[in-house]
Design a protein around this motif. Structure first.
Motif, short mmCIF file in Angstrom:
data_model
loop_
_atom_site.label_atom_id
_atom_site.label_comp_id
_atom_site.label_asym_id
_atom_site.label_seq_id
_atom_site.Cartn_x
_atom_site.Cartn_y
_atom_site.Cartn_z
N ASP A 57 12.85 -6.28 -1.96
CA ASP A 57 12.77 -4.93 -1.40
C ASP A 57 11.32 -4.46 -1.30
OD1 ASP A 57 13.96 -2.50 -0.43
OD2 ASP A 57 13.50 -1.60 -2.38
N ALA A 58 10.54 -4.73 -2.33
CA ALA A 58 9.13 -4.33 -2.32
C ALA A 58 8.37 -5.05 -1.21
CB ALA A 58 8.49 -4.61 -3.67
N LYS A 59 8.64 -6.34 -1.01
CA LYS A 59 7.97 -7.10 0.04
C LYS A 59 8.36 -6.58 1.42
CE LYS A 59 7.23 -11.40 -2.42
NZ LYS A 59 7.53 -12.85 -2.50
N VAL A 60 9.63 -6.25 1.60
CA VAL A 60 10.09 -5.73 2.89
C VAL A 60 9.41 -4.40 3.18
CG1 VAL A 60 12.09 -4.76 4.10
CG2 VAL A 60 12.29 -6.96 2.92
N ARG A 63 5.78 -4.98 4.17
CA ARG A 63 5.64 -5.48 5.55
C ARG A 63 5.95 -4.39 6.56
NH1 ARG A 63 8.02 -11.64 5.22
NH2 ARG A 63 6.35 -12.41 3.89
N GLN A 64 6.91 -3.53 6.26
CA GLN A 64 7.22 -2.43 7.17
C GLN A 64 6.04 -1.46 7.25
OE1 GLN A 64 10.86 -0.91 5.48
NE2 GLN A 64 12.14 -2.12 6.87
N HIS A 70 -0.07 -1.08 12.07
CA HIS A 70 -0.47 -1.76 13.30
C HIS A 70 -0.02 -0.96 14.53
CE1 HIS A 70 -2.25 -5.24 11.47
NE2 HIS A 70 -1.14 -5.51 10.79
N ARG A 71 1.20 -0.44 14.47
CA ARG A 71 1.69 0.37 15.59
C ARG A 71 0.85 1.62 15.77
NH1 ARG A 71 7.39 -1.27 14.52
NH2 ARG A 71 7.14 -0.17 12.57
#
Length: 78
Positions: A57-60, A63-64, A70-71
């Motif tokens: 969950d922390a990695k997701v 990355r989000q 970036h967006r």
């Protein structure tokens, strides 16, 4: 994940050995060992599964957050 898998295998082989010593042999030994070890793993390894789920969950989320940065950076360029 490797830790969880190793613990599951240890529980399975311990269950297998105990049932073998009790006198269960051949195909029923494998089937009963798989079922009993799965039930034991559900209870005993709950903390390990939750810890692994929290890591994922922390990695997701990380990355989000990076994707959102970036967006936002792309929107600022326009």
């Amino acid at each position: 994940m490797a830790r969880y898998t190793l613990l599951r295998l240890l529980i399975f082989f311990a269950t297998l050995m105990i049932l073998w010593l009790v006198g269960l042999r051949q195909i029923p030994l494998l089937a009963v060992s798989a079922i009993v070890s799965a039930i034991i793993s559900l209870v005993v390894l709950q903390g390990v599964r939750e810890q692994f789920a929290n890591q994922i969950d922390a990695k997701v989320k990380q990355r989000q957050a990076r994707a959102e940065q970036h967006r936002t950076a792309e929107d600022d360029d326009e």
